[in-house]
Design a protein around this motif. Structure first.
Motif, short mmCIF file in Angstrom:
data_model
loop_
_atom_site.label_atom_id
_atom_site.label_comp_id
_atom_site.label_asym_id
_atom_site.label_seq_id
_atom_site.Cartn_x
_atom_site.Cartn_y
_atom_site.Cartn_z
N ASP A 1 0.83 -1.18 0.01
CA ASP A 1 -0.03 -0.10 0.16
C ASP A 1 0.73 1.34 0.00
N GLU A 2 1.94 1.27 0.64
CA GLU A 2 2.89 2.36 0.86
C GLU A 2 3.53 2.69 -0.78
N VAL A 3 3.81 1.47 -1.29
CA VAL A 3 4.71 1.72 -2.53
C VAL A 3 3.37 2.15 -3.52
N ALA A 4 2.14 1.84 -3.41
CA ALA A 4 1.40 2.25 -4.38
C ALA A 4 1.10 3.53 -4.37
N ALA A 5 1.13 4.16 -2.76
CA ALA A 5 0.76 5.51 -2.53
C ALA A 5 2.10 6.48 -3.30
N HIS A 6 3.34 5.85 -3.04
CA HIS A 6 4.52 6.77 -3.61
C HIS A 6 4.27 6.71 -5.02
N VAL A 7 3.98 5.83 -5.74
CA VAL A 7 3.94 5.79 -7.11
C VAL A 7 2.80 6.72 -7.72
N TRP B 1 1.03 11.86 -13.85
CA TRP B 1 0.26 11.21 -14.98
C TRP B 1 -0.14 9.92 -14.50
N VAL B 2 -0.12 9.42 -13.23
CA VAL B 2 -0.68 8.16 -12.72
C VAL B 2 -1.95 8.27 -12.05
N ALA B 3 -3.13 7.74 -12.81
CA ALA B 3 -4.57 7.76 -12.36
C ALA B 3 -4.80 6.56 -11.27
N LYS B 4 -4.37 5.20 -11.59
CA LYS B 4 -4.35 4.51 -10.61
C LYS B 4 -3.28 3.42 -10.59
N VAL B 5 -2.79 2.91 -9.37
CA VAL B 5 -2.02 1.93 -9.37
C VAL B 5 -2.17 0.65 -8.57
N ARG B 6 -1.78 -0.49 -8.81
CA ARG B 6 -1.96 -1.66 -8.01
C ARG B 6 -0.77 -2.26 -7.89
N GLU C 1 -2.58 5.01 -16.78
CA GLU C 1 -2.15 6.56 -16.89
C GLU C 1 -3.22 7.58 -17.22
N ARG C 2 -3.29 8.61 -16.70
CA ARG C 2 -4.33 9.60 -17.33
C ARG C 2 -4.14 10.03 -18.46
N GLN C 3 -5.35 10.32 -19.01
CA GLN C 3 -5.55 10.80 -20.58
C GLN C 3 -5.55 12.32 -20.43
N ALA C 4 -5.03 13.13 -21.10
CA ALA C 4 -5.14 14.64 -21.24
C ALA C 4 -5.98 14.76 -22.51
N VAL C 5 -7.21 15.35 -22.04
CA VAL C 5 -8.28 15.60 -23.10
C VAL C 5 -8.61 17.19 -23.50
N ALA C 6 -7.89 18.11 -22.60
CA ALA C 6 -7.95 19.33 -22.74
C ALA C 6 -7.03 20.06 -21.95
N VAL C 7 -7.00 21.44 -22.17
CA VAL C 7 -6.10 22.20 -21.06
C VAL C 7 -6.77 23.26 -20.76
N ALA C 8 -6.88 23.79 -19.31
CA ALA C 8 -7.34 24.83 -18.83
C ALA C 8 -6.46 25.90 -18.60
N SER D 1 -12.27 13.41 -16.19
CA SER D 1 -12.95 13.93 -14.75
C SER D 1 -12.94 15.28 -14.73
N GLY D 2 -12.55 16.14 -15.55
CA GLY D 2 -12.40 17.64 -15.50
C GLY D 2 -11.38 17.99 -14.37
N ARG D 3 -10.54 17.15 -13.92
CA ARG D 3 -9.44 17.49 -13.00
C ARG D 3 -8.06 18.11 -13.57
N PRO D 4 -7.80 19.26 -13.46
CA PRO D 4 -6.48 19.66 -13.80
C PRO D 4 -5.29 18.71 -12.81
N PHE D 5 -4.44 18.32 -13.62
CA PHE D 5 -3.44 17.29 -12.83
C PHE D 5 -1.94 17.77 -13.15
N LYS D 6 -1.80 18.53 -14.01
CA LYS D 6 -0.37 18.99 -14.23
C LYS D 6 -0.19 20.22 -14.97
N ARG D 7 0.77 21.04 -14.70
CA ARG D 7 1.12 22.04 -15.61
C ARG D 7 1.40 21.72 -17.04
N ALA D 8 1.01 22.07 -17.93
CA ALA D 8 1.18 21.78 -19.47
C ALA D 8 2.41 22.65 -20.07
#
Length: 279
Positions: free
Chosen positions: A85-91, A96-101, A116-123, A134-141
């Motif tokens: 669980d700790e390793v997953a939290a670190h990754v 760009w990581v949406a989910k990790v197992r 991995e996340r998919q970038a569909v637009a920029v805000a 999901s409409g979430r800004p996740f990284k400066r482009a």
């Protein structure tokens, strides 16, 4: 007295026997626990269960070396002592990581799976930020990452920070409008989706910058009307299409004209294909 002494002696003997059994049982349990603990330590420390491989399929933005650095594990670590669980939290800290197992594959392999996340637009939030589905800004482009993606405008960084959930809901609706627009592949490409909290959404075409004011709701119907306008005059002639007005029966369309002070106008009847043009 002899009888009384005999009874007391027998009672004492029974108590001694019970006490001896209890003490023996406790000794066995303590020994088992201690032995189990020693055995577990031996098992964890066994060279057989040392980490020798990490099974991971690199994604477009997270290579194997970067993943290992984030995970914080090294070859030779005690696999059974690794906190998955700790390793997953670190990754998951990677933008760009949406989910990790993370799981163990005995005797010596750690398995890491990343979606991995998919970038569909920029805000435009005081700078361009990548937006996922999901409409979430996740990284400066970067400019390369933003290239080819539509821009969502109308919500600045301060407003986003104050009402994050509402802002992300507006981003999701803007993306939904964009998906409906793209359902017909013959429509011109959209470069910007403007969000107005009071008046709704507007689309700006990538080539020519024509503005399609959609307002809110009935997007499919409004876009079908826009298709009629495209068939009549073409995208290059359009300056503004007012699909955001109340049901008045007509759609004002502002056309481009050499004389900017007196642009041409076209009115489309909503219930027919009749157009009236005033030059």
């Amino acid at each position: 007295m002899a009888t009384a002494l005999g009874k007391a002696g027998r009672a004492t003997l029974r108590f001694a026997r019970v006490t001896a059994k209890v003490l023996l049982l406790l000794a066995v349990l303590v020994g088992a626990a201690w032995g189990g603990r020693i055995g577990f330590r031996h098992l964890v420390s066994s060279p057989r269960f040392q980490l020798r491989a990490v099974e991971y399929s690199p994604t477009a933005h997270l290579g194997s070396d970067d993943m290992l650095a984030l995970a914080g594990v090294s070859m030779g670590d005690k696999l059974l002592a690794v906190d998955t669980d700790e390793v997953a939290a670190h990754v998951a800290r990677h933008p760009w990581v949406a989910k990790v197992r993370v799981s163990r594959q005995l005797p010596s392999t750690l398995v890491v799976e990343v979606d991995e996340r998919q970038a569909v637009a920029v805000a435009a939030l005081s700078g361009l930020y990548l937006i996922d589905e999901s409409g979430r800004p996740f990284k400066r482009a970067t400019m390369d990452e933003a290239d080819g993606l539509p821009v969502l405008t109308g919500i600045d960084r301060v407003r986003y920070a104050e009402i994050r959930e509402v802002s992300e809901a507006a981003f999701r609706e803007a993306l939904s409008v964009l998906r409906q627009y793209r359902e017909r592949t013959t429509r011109p490409m959209v470069g910007e989706v403007a969000i107005d909290p009071s008046f709704g959404f507007s689309l700006f075409l990538l080539e020519g910058g024509a503005e399609i004011r959609l307002g809110r709701g009935n997007y499919s119907k409004k876009l079908a009307l826009f298709d009629q306008i495209l068939e009549s005059v073409g995208a290059k002639e359009i300056r503004i299409v007012h699909l955001d007005l109340p049901e008045s029966g007509k759609i004002p369309v502002l056309l481009r004209n050499a004389d900017a002070s007196a642009p041409a106008k076209l009115t489309l009847e909503k219930n027919s294909k009749k157009q009236t043009r005033n030059d």
